[in-house]
Every structure is written in structure tokens, then in C-alpha cells.
Design an enzyme around this catalytic site. Structure first.
Site, PDB file in Angstrom:
ATOM      1  N   LYS A   1       0.853  -1.188   0.000  1.00 19.75           N
ATOM      2  CA  LYS A   1       0.000   0.000   0.000  1.00 19.75           C
ATOM      3  C   LYS A   1       0.884   1.231   0.000  1.00 19.75           C
ATOM      4  O   LYS A   1       2.039   1.160   0.434  1.00 19.75           O
ATOM      5  CB  LYS A   1      -0.891   0.024   1.252  1.00 19.75           C
ATOM      6  CG  LYS A   1      -2.152   0.813   1.072  1.00 19.75           C
ATOM      7  CD  LYS A   1      -3.191   0.032   0.296  1.00 19.75           C
ATOM      8  CE  LYS A   1      -4.456   0.815   0.062  1.00 19.75           C
ATOM      9  NZ  LYS A   1      -5.504  -0.028  -0.520  1.00 19.75           N
TER      10      LYS A   1
HETATM   11  P1  NAD Z   1     -12.850   8.056  -2.803  1.00 19.31           P
HETATM   12  O1  NAD Z   1     -11.816   9.043  -2.417  1.00 19.31           O
HETATM   13  O2  NAD Z   1     -13.265   7.947  -4.224  1.00 19.31           O
HETATM   14  O3  NAD Z   1     -14.182   8.313  -1.942  1.00 19.31           O
HETATM   15  C1  NAD Z   1     -14.178   8.340  -0.553  1.00 19.31           C
HETATM   16  C2  NAD Z   1     -15.544   8.767  -0.056  1.00 19.31           C
HETATM   17  O4  NAD Z   1     -15.556   8.705   1.372  1.00 19.31           O
HETATM   18  C3  NAD Z   1     -15.922  10.192  -0.424  1.00 19.31           C
HETATM   19  O5  NAD Z   1     -17.292  10.255  -0.734  1.00 19.31           O
HETATM   20  C4  NAD Z   1     -15.640  10.984   0.850  1.00 19.31           C
HETATM   21  O6  NAD Z   1     -16.419  12.157   0.971  1.00 19.31           O
HETATM   22  C5  NAD Z   1     -16.020   9.954   1.880  1.00 19.31           C
HETATM   23  N1  NAD Z   1     -15.381  10.200   3.181  1.00 19.31           N
HETATM   24  C6  NAD Z   1     -14.124  10.593   3.431  1.00 19.31           C
HETATM   25  N2  NAD Z   1     -13.942  10.754   4.752  1.00 19.31           N
HETATM   26  C7  NAD Z   1     -15.120  10.432   5.331  1.00 19.31           C
HETATM   27  C8  NAD Z   1     -15.581  10.395   6.666  1.00 19.31           C
HETATM   28  N3  NAD Z   1     -14.776  10.737   7.676  1.00 19.31           N
HETATM   29  N4  NAD Z   1     -16.867  10.006   6.892  1.00 19.31           N
HETATM   30  C9  NAD Z   1     -17.660   9.669   5.857  1.00 19.31           C
HETATM   31  N5  NAD Z   1     -17.289   9.696   4.583  1.00 19.31           N
HETATM   32  C10 NAD Z   1     -16.041  10.079   4.328  1.00 19.31           C
HETATM   33  O7  NAD Z   1     -12.326   6.654  -2.232  1.00 19.31           O
HETATM   34  P2  NAD Z   1     -12.742   5.189  -2.713  1.00 19.31           P
HETATM   35  O8  NAD Z   1     -11.762   4.761  -3.735  1.00 19.31           O
HETATM   36  O9  NAD Z   1     -14.187   5.149  -2.967  1.00 19.31           O
HETATM   37  O10 NAD Z   1     -12.406   4.345  -1.397  1.00 19.31           O
HETATM   38  C11 NAD Z   1     -13.321   4.229  -0.316  1.00 19.31           C
HETATM   39  C12 NAD Z   1     -12.908   3.064   0.579  1.00 19.31           C
HETATM   40  O11 NAD Z   1     -12.902   1.869  -0.216  1.00 19.31           O
HETATM   41  C13 NAD Z   1     -11.522   3.162   1.183  1.00 19.31           C
HETATM   42  O12 NAD Z   1     -11.544   2.558   2.451  1.00 19.31           O
HETATM   43  C14 NAD Z   1     -10.666   2.334   0.238  1.00 19.31           C
HETATM   44  O13 NAD Z   1      -9.503   1.829   0.856  1.00 19.31           O
HETATM   45  C15 NAD Z   1     -11.643   1.231  -0.107  1.00 19.31           C
HETATM   46  N6  NAD Z   1     -11.352   0.520  -1.361  1.00 19.31           N
HETATM   47  C16 NAD Z   1     -11.231   1.209  -2.535  1.00 19.31           C
HETATM   48  C17 NAD Z   1     -10.999   0.488  -3.713  1.00 19.31           C
HETATM   49  C18 NAD Z   1     -10.923   1.163  -5.057  1.00 19.31           C
HETATM   50  O14 NAD Z   1     -10.869   0.450  -6.069  1.00 19.31           O
HETATM   51  N7  NAD Z   1     -10.966   2.470  -5.149  1.00 19.31           N
HETATM   52  C19 NAD Z   1     -10.853  -0.903  -3.671  1.00 19.31           C
HETATM   53  C20 NAD Z   1     -11.000  -1.555  -2.453  1.00 19.31           C
HETATM   54  C21 NAD Z   1     -11.260  -0.826  -1.311  1.00 19.31           C
END
Ligand code: NAD
Length: 423
Positions: free
Chosen positions: A113
Site C-alpha cells: 500500500k
Molecule cells: P474516494 O476518495 O473515491 O471516496 C471516498 C468517499 O468517502 C468520499 O465520498 C468521501 O467524501 C467519503 N469520506 C471521506 N472521509 C469520510 C468520513 N470521515 N466520513 C464519511 N465519509 C467520508 O475513495 P474510494 O476509492 O471510494 O475508497 C473508499 C474506501 O474503499 C476506502 O476505504 C478504500 O480503501 C476502499 N477501497 C477502494 C478500492 C478502489 O478500487 N478504489 C478498492 C478496495 C477498497
């Protein structure tokens, strides 16, 4: 292991959470002391403090990390996060989770990561590009087509991946599309990658509801986080007949028992970047969303959201973890006691890394697939993993998280034993 920039007092330490989860299965797997110590630590880590030229002519120093947890089953794989609260311990925890995730869905990768302490929304496009290119250069001693392949995570996207790919390609003197995944299709990305994590969540929700005996149109869903994962999951679930009744992002969100239209929410969010004030229901906080009476709750934002403090109030029948590390071990025990089915992150959100693997395979072969082939293969891989975990859970009467970890950690240990210790 100490961390120099730990989270605010009282917040669960993500690395301690990840080690506690690992310890919860290491007895059962009969791991010896050496194996336990090795697997509870990262293999390698870089901390880089680096300068970035800002638009006003000043220079700002940023801190970024890249952590490789384990490489026994193949090259390291894991996303890059840009967020103001990134810590080294968080990156270590997420790298460890990636090792178990790639193993439980059985794709030939280890876990890694990366992260930079920055709020990307506060940077101009040029500053974001400068930061990305310099960070990519700093971690270029670790990343590479055969050794460690980054992907997007919170705060990063396909454009950031394209800059990383271009930076590494400039260093090498030729294009290296396979050095990152989650790229735009025009530079070696795959069809279906943008939606992959959300699509994987849809497939898992379909399986988990059937497993729980819930059926019919209009099962209710609440989603925390409206970014790449949460917004795509909302759209796909809505399209598949689920009733998305509540959505929040960092600014808060909306609740409407009749259901909300995710496309209308996206339309509202586009100009301001926030859900705040969306006129489609009652105003809702993140904390309120977690305890709503819904069939399915999908945390898809930051980690450490479901804790001993709020777990007893949860009313969802099924929790499908879109985010990484949303549930603390103490909360897990409470949810299990209350009969709530939790599909753990390392299975539930694996759609992203599965399709990243497909992207890397296509880059290596310079031969690209149609989207329906990508989606079909994604379905096969993620559902196979879910069913293996569920079969073990039924047989051993354990939680899905315990079984996913037993399968994932077990596969990593097997690979390490077969390879032996060098020299
Ligand atoms: P992103 O940056 O596209 O979106 C994150 C979202 O979370 C946004 O809507 C933001 O406003 C919200 N957010 C941020 N802080 C917050 C808080 N304190 N309370 C509530 N909402 C909050 O990120 P993403 O890629 O959608 O990732 C989201 C989660 O999914 C993370 O934990 C990431 O590790 C996990 N994840 C992402 C992927 C991927 O392919 N992008 C794959 C597996 C897991």
C-alpha cells in the site's frame, strides 16, 4: 513498532487492528513464533519527505509512504491513498490486508500500500501532478511491473495512475503500462476497472442476501461514502432493484425511506464535490447512517467507523465492507453476538484488485478484453472466494472474517513454507 504520526487520541490504530485480526487466526493455524513475527510486520517500507513546487512559487514538503507487506505469492499489489490523515501505521495495516485479500481471492500477488499526507482537493491540477510525479519517483526504487504494482485508492484516480505510469516510463525510456493499474483505457487500462470494486460489492450483496434468506425487490441499503466505491455501488445496486435509502460522504448526506436516485445525487454533487444539502430526503450524519434500520449497510469511506461505541446500535441485517478496515475487532465481536452477518473487506471489496489483476495480465500480453468478459471473470473469481469462505464458516461455525483470514493467511504461509528461507 512505533509510528511517528499516529492518529488522533482515541481513534483505533489501524495497524494494531490488523495485527489483532492476524493474531486471532495464527493460533488456529498453529503458526510458530518466527512465522508470527514475520507476518505481523511489513517486509519493506519507504518514508519519503519530498519537495513540491506550488503555483505561487513556494516549495512545500510532503510525506509519502510505500509499504510492502509480503511477496511470497507474487508481486506486491496495493493502492495509493492521498488523504490528510494518512499515517505510516494506516499504510502498514492496508498493506497487510492486501496480502490476505489477494490470497483469499487466490490471485498471484502479495500485498502493499502507499499513501501521501495531503488533501488533494486543496491542490491545483498542476500541483497534484507535480506531487504525483515526485512521489512516484521517490518510490520508484520499489514499484515496477514485476515487483510492486500500485492502483488507485482514496483520493487518487485514473489520472493519477496515468501520471505515475508516465513518470516511470520516462525513467525507463519506454512505455511501461503494467507498472500501475486503474489507468485510463487509452494508456493500457482495462474495461470495467472504474466500476470493479462497486460491481464486486453488488455481486457479494446478491450472494450474501441469498445466503441470509433475504429476497425480493426493494431490499434497503445504506451506504457511507460516495466516491469511487460508494457511488458506483449505489448506482449498480439501484439498477439491480435494491432500494438505496441513505447515502453520506464526508460532508453528511440524505435519508429517504422511499429510496434515492444515485444519479440525481451524483448530479447534485458534481459542482460542489459534496452531498451536503442534496434535496432528496432528510439530512443525515455519518454516525446516524450507520445505525439505520436497513437490510444492508455498506461502509465505503474511511476505516475505523464501526467500533465498540456504536456496534450495539447497528440494525442492519448484513454489513458488506466496501471500505478497508471499517470494523474494529471489538465491534466485530458485538456484531457477531447480535447475529449480524459481516462480509469482510478482504472478500467484499476485492473486485478492485481482481480487475486490476486482469488489467495487468492484459498489459503483459498487450491483448485486451471486452467489458462483459472482464465482468464475467470478476463474478467467477469473487463468488468462488465468497463461497469458499461461507462453506468454511458453515462447517467450522466461525465468522466470515475468521474464515476469510484463515484461508488467506493459510495460503500465504503455505507459499512461504514451500519457498523456504533464503539463503
Ligand atoms: P474516494 O476518495 O473515491 O471516496 C471516498 C468517499 O468517502 C468520499 O465520498 C468521501 O467524501 C467519503 N469520506 C471521506 N472521509 C469520510 C468520513 N470521515 N466520513 C464519511 N465519509 C467520508 O475513495 P474510494 O476509492 O471510494 O475508497 C473508499 C474506501 O474503499 C476506502 O476505504 C478504500 O480503501 C476502499 N477501497 C477502494 C478500492 C478502489 O478500487 N478504489 C478498492 C478496495 C477498497
Amino acid at each position: 513498532m512505533r509510528n511517528s504520526n499516529s492518529k488522533s487520541e482515541g481513534a483505533p490504530n489501524p495497524y494494531e487492528m490488523a495485527v489483532a485480526q492476524f493474531n486471532s487466526v495464527s493460533d488456529r493455524l498453529g503458526l510458530d513464533e518466527g512465522m508470527r513475527r514475520l507476518l505481523s510486520m511489513p517486509k519493506r517500507e519507504i518514508t519519503a519527505n519530498f519537495p513540491v513546487r506550488m503555483d505561487d512559487g513556494s516549495t512545500q514538503v510532503f510525506t509519502g509512504y510505500r509499504v510492502q507487506h509480503n511477496l511470497a505469492r507474487g508481486p506486491a499489489k496495493g493502492g495509493i491513498r492521498y488523504h490528510p490523515s494518512v499515517t505510516l501505521d494506516e499504510v502498514r495495516a492496508l498493506a497487510m490486508l492486501m496480502t490476505w485479500k489477494t490470497a483469499v481471492v487466490n490471485i498471484p500477488y502479495g500485498g502493499a500500500k502507499g499513501g501521501v499526507i495531503v488533501d488533494p482537493k486543496k491542490l491545483s491540477d498542476r500541483e497534484l501532478e507535480n506531487l504525483t510525479r515526485r512521489y512516484a519517483t521517490e518510490i520508484s526504487i520499489l514499484i515496477g511491473l514485476e515487483g510492486d504494482i500500485p492502483a488507485p485508492d482514496m483520493g487518487t484516480d485514473d489520472r493519477v495512475m496515468a501520471w505515475i505510469m508516465d513518470t516511470i516510463s520516462m525513467h525507463r525510456g519506454y512505455s511501461v503500462p503494467g507498472v500501475v493499474t486503474g489507468k485510463p483505457i487509452s494508456v493500457g487500462g482495462t474495461a470495467g476497472r472504474m466500476e470493479a470494486t462497486g460491481r464486486g460489492l453488488l455481486y457479494i450483496v446478491q450472494e450474501a442476501t441469498a445466503y441470509r434468506g433475504l429476497s425480493g425487490d426493494g431490499l434497503t441499503v445504506a451506504i457511507q461514502g460516495f466516491g469511487n466505491v460508494g457511488a458506483v455501488a449505489a448506482r449498480l445496486l439501484h439498477g439491480a432493484g435494491y432500494r438505496v435509502v441513505a447515502v453520506t460522504d464526508a460532508s453528511g448526506g440524505v435519508y429517504n425511506r422511499g429510496g434515492v436516485d444515485p444519479d440525481a445525487l451524483l448530479h447534485h454533487k458534481r459542482p460542489t464535490g459534496q452531498l451536503l444539502g442534496a434535496p432528496f430526503g432528510d439530512r443525515l450524519s455519518n454516525e446516524e447512517l450507520l445505525t439505520l434500520p436497513v437490510d444492508i449497510l455498506i461502509p465505503a469511506a474511511v476505516g475505523g467507523q464501526i467500533t465498540a461505541r456504536n456496534a450495539a446500535k447497528m440494525q442492519a441485517k448484513i454489513i458488506v465492507e466496501g471500505a478497508n478496515g471499517p470494523t474494529t475487532p471489538e465491534a466485530d465481536a458485538i456484531l457477531e453476538g447480535n447475529g449480524i452477518l459481516v462480509v469482510p473487506d478482504i472478500v467484499a471489496n476485492a473486485g478492485g484488485v481482481i480487475v486490476s489483476y486482469f488489467e495487468w495480465v492484459q498489459d503483459l500480453q498487450s491483448f485486451f478484453w471486452e467489458e462483459d468478459e472482464v465482468n464475467k471473470r470478476l463474478h467467477r473469481v469473487i463468488i468462488r472466494a465468497f463461497r469458499e469462505v461461507v462453506d468454511m464458516a458453515k462447517r467450522d461455525r466461525r465468522s466470515l472474517r475468521q474464515c476469510a483470514l484463515l484461508l488467506g493467511v493459510g495460503r500465504v504461509v503455505e507459499a512461504m513454507k514451500i519457498r523456504g528461507i533464503y539463503p
